[in-house]
Design a protein around this motif. Sequence first.
Motif, PDB file in Angstrom:
ATOM      1  N   THR A  70      27.135 -25.185 -48.283  1.00 47.94           N
ATOM      2  CA  THR A  70      28.353 -25.088 -49.113  1.00 47.94           C
ATOM      3  C   THR A  70      29.360 -24.729 -48.118  1.00 47.94           C
ATOM      4  OG1 THR A  70      27.403 -24.103 -51.146  1.00 47.94           O
ATOM      5  CG2 THR A  70      29.609 -23.380 -50.851  1.00 47.94           C
ATOM      6  N   SER A 102      24.128 -23.319 -44.210  1.00 47.40           N
ATOM      7  CA  SER A 102      24.700 -23.080 -45.677  1.00 47.40           C
ATOM      8  C   SER A 102      25.364 -24.550 -45.944  1.00 47.40           C
ATOM      9  CB  SER A 102      25.735 -22.117 -45.800  1.00 47.40           C
ATOM     10  OG  SER A 102      26.545 -22.477 -46.942  1.00 47.40           O
ATOM     11  N   SER A 109      11.630 -26.439 -53.599  1.00 41.80           N
ATOM     12  CA  SER A 109      11.426 -25.933 -54.938  1.00 41.80           C
ATOM     13  C   SER A 109      12.602 -26.536 -55.594  1.00 41.80           C
ATOM     14  CB  SER A 109      11.258 -24.495 -55.043  1.00 41.80           C
ATOM     15  OG  SER A 109      12.133 -23.959 -54.450  1.00 41.80           O
ATOM     16  N   ARG A 146      25.139 -38.670 -58.320  1.00 39.33           N
ATOM     17  CA  ARG A 146      25.604 -37.726 -57.412  1.00 39.33           C
ATOM     18  C   ARG A 146      25.761 -38.777 -56.019  1.00 39.33           C
ATOM     19  NH1 ARG A 146      23.023 -32.100 -57.490  1.00 39.33           N
ATOM     20  NH2 ARG A 146      24.189 -31.857 -55.599  1.00 39.33           N
ATOM     21  N   SER A 190      22.394 -31.590 -52.463  1.00 39.06           N
ATOM     22  CA  SER A 190      23.840 -31.118 -51.952  1.00 39.06           C
ATOM     23  C   SER A 190      23.558 -31.196 -50.359  1.00 39.06           C
ATOM     24  CB  SER A 190      23.668 -29.563 -52.289  1.00 39.06           C
ATOM     25  OG  SER A 190      23.888 -29.394 -53.395  1.00 39.06           O
ATOM     26  N   GLY A 203      11.499 -31.955 -57.142  1.00 33.99           N
ATOM     27  CA  GLY A 203      11.483 -30.563 -56.943  1.00 33.99           C
ATOM     28  C   GLY A 203      10.208 -29.604 -56.928  1.00 33.99           C
ATOM     29  N   GLY A 259      16.272 -26.990 -57.104  1.00 35.03           N
ATOM     30  CA  GLY A 259      17.575 -26.289 -56.759  1.00 35.03           C
ATOM     31  C   GLY A 259      17.788 -25.737 -55.325  1.00 35.03           C
ATOM     32  N   ALA A 260      16.732 -25.965 -54.248  1.00 35.78           N
ATOM     33  CA  ALA A 260      17.128 -25.388 -52.921  1.00 35.78           C
ATOM     34  C   ALA A 260      18.286 -25.946 -52.287  1.00 35.78           C
ATOM     35  CB  ALA A 260      15.640 -25.412 -52.060  1.00 35.78           C
ATOM     36  N   GLY A 261      18.727 -27.219 -52.948  1.00 33.38           N
ATOM     37  CA  GLY A 261      19.930 -27.675 -52.087  1.00 33.38           C
ATOM     38  C   GLY A 261      19.662 -29.043 -51.651  1.00 33.38           C
ATOM     39  N   LYS A 262      18.667 -29.751 -51.898  1.00 32.12           N
ATOM     40  CA  LYS A 262      18.322 -31.066 -51.018  1.00 32.12           C
ATOM     41  C   LYS A 262      19.420 -32.216 -51.337  1.00 32.12           C
ATOM     42  CE  LYS A 262      14.577 -31.653 -53.699  1.00 32.12           C
ATOM     43  NZ  LYS A 262      14.776 -30.528 -54.363  1.00 32.12           N
TER      44      LYS A 262
HETATM   45  N1  LIG Z   1      25.692 -20.633 -52.512  1.00 31.83           N
HETATM   46  C1  LIG Z   1      25.201 -21.902 -52.037  1.00 31.83           C
HETATM   47  N2  LIG Z   1      24.776 -22.570 -53.103  1.00 31.83           N
HETATM   48  C2  LIG Z   1      24.312 -23.996 -52.662  1.00 31.83           C
HETATM   49  C3  LIG Z   1      23.997 -24.316 -51.452  1.00 31.83           C
HETATM   50  N3  LIG Z   1      23.443 -25.658 -51.307  1.00 31.83           N
HETATM   51  C4  LIG Z   1      23.303 -26.016 -52.773  1.00 31.83           C
HETATM   52  N4  LIG Z   1      23.893 -24.882 -53.531  1.00 31.83           N
HETATM   53  C5  LIG Z   1      23.855 -25.070 -55.003  1.00 31.83           C
HETATM   54  O1  LIG Z   1      22.569 -25.000 -55.592  1.00 31.83           O
HETATM   55  C6  LIG Z   1      22.332 -25.643 -56.820  1.00 31.83           C
HETATM   56  C7  LIG Z   1      21.289 -26.610 -56.516  1.00 31.83           C
HETATM   57  O2  LIG Z   1      21.543 -27.637 -55.681  1.00 31.83           O
HETATM   58  P1  LIG Z   1      20.934 -29.130 -55.573  1.00 31.83           P
HETATM   59  O3  LIG Z   1      21.445 -29.737 -54.424  1.00 31.83           O
HETATM   60  O4  LIG Z   1      20.991 -29.695 -56.935  1.00 31.83           O
HETATM   61  O5  LIG Z   1      19.232 -28.940 -55.427  1.00 31.83           O
HETATM   62  P2  LIG Z   1      18.139 -29.839 -55.362  1.00 31.83           P
HETATM   63  O6  LIG Z   1      16.878 -29.106 -54.277  1.00 31.83           O
HETATM   64  O7  LIG Z   1      18.606 -30.976 -55.056  1.00 31.83           O
HETATM   65  O8  LIG Z   1      17.510 -29.551 -56.946  1.00 31.83           O
HETATM   66  P3  LIG Z   1      16.433 -30.495 -57.537  1.00 31.83           P
HETATM   67  O9  LIG Z   1      16.918 -31.841 -57.174  1.00 31.83           O
HETATM   68  O10 LIG Z   1      16.536 -30.167 -59.076  1.00 31.83           O
HETATM   69  O11 LIG Z   1      15.047 -30.308 -56.883  1.00 31.83           O
HETATM   70  C8  LIG Z   1      23.926 -26.407 -56.874  1.00 31.83           C
HETATM   71  O12 LIG Z   1      24.400 -25.493 -57.910  1.00 31.83           O
HETATM   72  C9  LIG Z   1      24.440 -26.146 -55.637  1.00 31.83           C
HETATM   73  O13 LIG Z   1      25.819 -26.189 -55.557  1.00 31.83           O
HETATM   74  C10 LIG Z   1      24.571 -23.314 -50.370  1.00 31.83           C
HETATM   75  O14 LIG Z   1      24.208 -23.734 -49.033  1.00 31.83           O
HETATM   76  N5  LIG Z   1      25.024 -22.071 -50.965  1.00 31.83           N
END
Ligand SMILES: Nc1nc2c(ncn2[C@@H]2O[C@H](COP(=O)(O)OP(=O)(O)OP(=O)(O)O)[C@@H](O)[C@H]2O)c(=O)[nH]1
Length: 269
Positions: free
Chosen positions: A248, A246, A88, A125, A95, A170, A90-93
């Motif tokens: 992060t 995680s 979905s 990024r 990152s 997402g 923002g799950a962190g892909k």
């Molecule tokens: N606390 C925490 N935040 C995280 C972690 N991984 C990612 N984030 C945060 O989650 C938010 C979304 O991360 P993205 O990596 O942009 O997520 P995405 O899945 O690529 O999002 P889309 O491309 O929009 O689908 C960011 O603010 C990240 O910093 C984690 O392990 N822990």
Amino acid sequence: MISRPLDHHSPGSDNEPVHDHSHVHDDSHVHDDSHVHDHSHNHQGVTGTTTRTISLEQKVLEQNDVIAARNREWLSTRGIVALNMASSPGAGKTSLIERTISDLSGQVRVGVIEGDQATLIDAERIAATGCDVVQVNTGAGCHLDAQMVSNAIDSLDPAPGSLLLVENVGNLVCPALFDLGERMKIVVISVTEGTDKPMKYPHMFAAAGLVLINKVDLLPYVDFDVDACMEHIHSVNPGVRVLTLSVTTGEGVNDWYTWISDQCATSVA
Ligand SMILES: Nc1nc2c(ncn2[C@@H]2O[C@H](COP(=O)(O)OP(=O)(O)OP(=O)(O)O)[C@@H](O)[C@H]2O)c(=O)[nH]1
Ligand SMILES: [Mg+2]
């Protein structure tokens, strides 16, 4: 398709290319939503009525599968391991991809295809890490398809033996249906989304070859039961490997890297 290398020209000089290993290509598509059901009814008289139903969705998927098979063959003969990452929003892909590129630097050559409805944000990024990346914008579309990935592969020209990370749009629904020619689909779920998601979006979790539960650093603050989530995942996909991590803090990421390394070791060169 628009190809736009980042920093290709230095400021103030249109003719002097500056070599930067990072490239962002904008592979923009205006993509009609392909989930169009065209139920054409052809009624012939009162008696002996024939009803012809054409499912465009079926045809779209069949065509997609042909192109996906071509992608898979092309990647496999070059020993490229392609992973289709879904979640979905923002799950962190992104990152996770950023961290993976940085932590595996010097060990695995990585190329990235970024799928989003709009913007170059994720590609920029990735480019900032020094990795080659192609951005595919799907417009109204809610997923990547095999033709988009084929075009992106043409632009990216991934190196033989490399790891190709494909970040899908997402969405936990449509990416489950579309084969891109990847080795495996990986589903990322984060602990802020709720334990029940594998049951509510079973097709995506059933299609996964690996599930990552991300953001475990937030477990003290959210109502998420890891064991229950794992049970739900296994109820739709028995035996699938599930890793908790995680991005992060780095907790659990080594298991992910070991898994990648095992995948790369079994690639056909
Ligand atoms: N606390 C925490 N935040 C995280 C972690 N991984 C990612 N984030 C945060 O989650 C938010 C979304 O991360 P993205 O990596 O942009 O997520 P995405 O899945 O690529 O999002 P889309 O491309 O929009 O689908 C960011 O603010 C990240 O910093 C984690 O392990 N822990
Ligand atoms: Mg992203």
